[in-house]
Write an enzyme that holds these catalytic residues in place. Structure first.
Site, PDB file in Angstrom:
ATOM      1  N   ASP A 142     -39.514   3.771 -13.964  1.00 52.61           N
ATOM      2  CA  ASP A 142     -40.041   4.877 -14.769  1.00 52.61           C
ATOM      3  C   ASP A 142     -39.052   5.236 -15.865  1.00 52.61           C
ATOM      4  O   ASP A 142     -38.043   5.882 -15.616  1.00 52.61           O
ATOM      5  CB  ASP A 142     -40.296   6.091 -13.867  1.00 52.61           C
ATOM      6  CG  ASP A 142     -41.511   5.870 -12.995  1.00 52.61           C
ATOM      7  OD1 ASP A 142     -42.590   5.598 -13.555  1.00 52.61           O
ATOM      8  OD2 ASP A 142     -41.381   5.952 -11.763  1.00 52.61           O
ATOM      9  N   HIS A 171     -41.126  -0.624  -9.395  1.00 55.14           N
ATOM     10  CA  HIS A 171     -41.648   0.164 -10.521  1.00 55.14           C
ATOM     11  C   HIS A 171     -40.512   0.961 -11.160  1.00 55.14           C
ATOM     12  O   HIS A 171     -39.788   1.697 -10.486  1.00 55.14           O
ATOM     13  CB  HIS A 171     -42.737   1.086  -9.974  1.00 55.14           C
ATOM     14  CG  HIS A 171     -43.468   1.880 -11.003  1.00 55.14           C
ATOM     15  ND1 HIS A 171     -44.513   1.375 -11.754  1.00 55.14           N
ATOM     16  CD2 HIS A 171     -43.318   3.178 -11.393  1.00 55.14           C
ATOM     17  CE1 HIS A 171     -44.975   2.316 -12.553  1.00 55.14           C
ATOM     18  NE2 HIS A 171     -44.270   3.423 -12.371  1.00 55.14           N
ATOM     19  N   MET A 207     -52.723   7.354 -14.324  1.00 57.04           N
ATOM     20  CA  MET A 207     -51.808   8.393 -13.824  1.00 57.04           C
ATOM     21  C   MET A 207     -52.623   9.414 -13.017  1.00 57.04           C
ATOM     22  O   MET A 207     -53.549  10.028 -13.537  1.00 57.04           O
ATOM     23  CB  MET A 207     -51.107   9.104 -14.987  1.00 57.04           C
ATOM     24  CG  MET A 207     -50.042   8.295 -15.691  1.00 57.04           C
ATOM     25  SD  MET A 207     -48.785   7.556 -14.640  1.00 57.04           S
ATOM     26  CE  MET A 207     -48.090   8.987 -13.813  1.00 57.04           C
ATOM     27  N   ASP A 255     -50.589   5.667 -10.059  1.00 63.69           N
ATOM     28  CA  ASP A 255     -49.226   6.193  -9.985  1.00 63.69           C
ATOM     29  C   ASP A 255     -49.278   7.717  -9.902  1.00 63.69           C
ATOM     30  O   ASP A 255     -49.815   8.373 -10.806  1.00 63.69           O
ATOM     31  CB  ASP A 255     -48.505   5.754 -11.271  1.00 63.69           C
ATOM     32  CG  ASP A 255     -47.025   6.071 -11.298  1.00 63.69           C
ATOM     33  OD1 ASP A 255     -46.499   6.604 -10.307  1.00 63.69           O
ATOM     34  OD2 ASP A 255     -46.408   5.770 -12.341  1.00 63.69           O
ATOM     35  N   MET A 275     -38.189   7.288 -19.157  1.00 63.53           N
ATOM     36  CA  MET A 275     -38.634   8.542 -19.804  1.00 63.53           C
ATOM     37  C   MET A 275     -37.689   8.905 -20.942  1.00 63.53           C
ATOM     38  O   MET A 275     -36.497   8.604 -20.874  1.00 63.53           O
ATOM     39  CB  MET A 275     -38.623   9.680 -18.786  1.00 63.53           C
ATOM     40  CG  MET A 275     -39.455   9.411 -17.557  1.00 63.53           C
ATOM     41  SD  MET A 275     -39.368  10.812 -16.424  1.00 63.53           S
ATOM     42  CE  MET A 275     -40.264  10.143 -15.024  1.00 63.53           C
ATOM     43  N   SER A 305     -41.515   3.132  -6.618  1.00 59.32           N
ATOM     44  CA  SER A 305     -40.842   3.632  -7.820  1.00 59.32           C
ATOM     45  C   SER A 305     -39.435   4.088  -7.467  1.00 59.32           C
ATOM     46  O   SER A 305     -39.253   4.997  -6.645  1.00 59.32           O
ATOM     47  CB  SER A 305     -41.620   4.819  -8.393  1.00 59.32           C
ATOM     48  OG  SER A 305     -40.774   5.544  -9.273  1.00 59.32           O
ATOM     49  N   MET A 309     -42.619   5.785 -20.415  1.00 64.40           N
ATOM     50  CA  MET A 309     -43.137   7.124 -20.755  1.00 64.40           C
ATOM     51  C   MET A 309     -42.333   7.631 -21.938  1.00 64.40           C
ATOM     52  O   MET A 309     -41.550   8.585 -21.840  1.00 64.40           O
ATOM     53  CB  MET A 309     -43.010   8.049 -19.529  1.00 64.40           C
ATOM     54  CG  MET A 309     -44.064   7.771 -18.480  1.00 64.40           C
ATOM     55  SD  MET A 309     -43.644   8.474 -16.888  1.00 64.40           S
ATOM     56  CE  MET A 309     -42.597   7.179 -16.274  1.00 64.40           C
ATOM     57  N   HIS A 351     -42.659   1.017 -16.631  1.00 65.62           N
ATOM     58  CA  HIS A 351     -43.611   2.051 -17.064  1.00 65.62           C
ATOM     59  C   HIS A 351     -42.903   2.906 -18.101  1.00 65.62           C
ATOM     60  O   HIS A 351     -42.029   3.704 -17.769  1.00 65.62           O
ATOM     61  CB  HIS A 351     -44.032   2.866 -15.823  1.00 65.62           C
ATOM     62  CG  HIS A 351     -44.931   4.018 -16.132  1.00 65.62           C
ATOM     63  ND1 HIS A 351     -45.159   5.032 -15.222  1.00 65.62           N
ATOM     64  CD2 HIS A 351     -45.665   4.327 -17.234  1.00 65.62           C
ATOM     65  CE1 HIS A 351     -46.003   5.916 -15.749  1.00 65.62           C
ATOM     66  NE2 HIS A 351     -46.311   5.517 -16.962  1.00 65.62           N
TER      67      HIS A 351
END
Ligand code: DX5
Ligand code: ZN
Length: 220
Positions: free
Chosen positions: A39, A37, A141, A179, A41, A12, A72, A70
């Site tokens: 992330d 990966h 998660m 993760d 957000m 990540s 979020m 991913h």
């Protein structure tokens, strides 16, 4: 020697050095990492904001590895075109953020990506029972999402075992990704429980030799 299948690893870049992002992505290109990966957000679904699409377009230009997004964020279906445009091969949305998860999964696939569904620590795997055959990957998660470098939640292991059992029972091809708090110790337990893909942020990027750390995770 028999050919042993290696664990897949998706570092990540949340824990990368953003002042040296090109260097860190080139390191991943040269490493045994399977995917990168990402992330994403929004400060609403999780209490933090990471990076947005302009930065990820740049990552896509430099990375030679498949990008694993991913999300979020609330209402992730709104951003399917943007995620496709940054070249992601996998788009993972949170179960908790999707009112119409079945529709969202199909929209992701229609956009030409693989569809992943992520479960927060408190969300049980059995909620995916009816749609497991339509999901390419479940992301468990093992920390509360929002930050890197948090402590692994041990009860995730039982959920992974139950999910693996469900996937086998339903004859699905769904991959299991985990993760949060992954290191060599938790990674070993996760692989034994049925994990196919390990995500690791701080353990890779804070290590003295990230390329070696990635190889060690792959050998679990
Ligand atoms: C957490 C993110 C993770 C994070 C993992 O919200 O989804 O991908 O980068 O970080 P580590 O591996 O440091 O727990
Ligand atoms: Zn993540």
């Amino acid at each position: 020697m028999t050919d042993v299948k290696k664990t897949m690893v998706a570092p990540s870049i949340l824990s990368a050095d953003f002042g040296n992002l090109q260097r860190d992505i080139e390191m991943l290109n040269a490493s045994e990492a399977d995917w990168v990966h990402l992330d994403i957000m929004d400060g609403v679904f999780v209490p933090n904001i990471s990076f947005g699409f302009p930065v990820l377009e740049y990552v896509n230009k430099i990375s030679t590895k498949p990008l694993d997004a991913h999300l979020m964020i609330v209402d992730p279906a709104k951003f399917i075109p943007e995620v496709r445009n940054i070249g992601a091969h996998m788009m993972t949305v949170h179960y908790e953020a999707c009112t119409h998860l079945d529709r969202t999964i199909h929209q992701i696939k229609e956009a030409g990506m693989k569809a992943g569904v992520s479960l927060n620590p408190h969300t049980p795997e059995y909620l995916l029972e009816d749609i497991i055959n339509d999901i390419d990957m479940v992301l468990i998660m093992s920390v509360n999402p929002g930050y890197g470098n948090q402590k692994f939640i041990p009860y995730s292991l039982d959920k992974i075992r139950r999910l693996k059992e469900m996937i086998l029972r339903k004859n699905a091809n769904t991959l299991i990704q985990v993760d949060g708090g992954v290191n060599l110790e938790t990674g070993r337990q996760l692989v034994d429980a049925g994990t196919d893909i390990l995500v690791a942020g701080s353990f890779v990027f804070n290590s003295a030799d990230p390329m070696k750390t990635i190889s060690e995770l792959k050998d679990l």
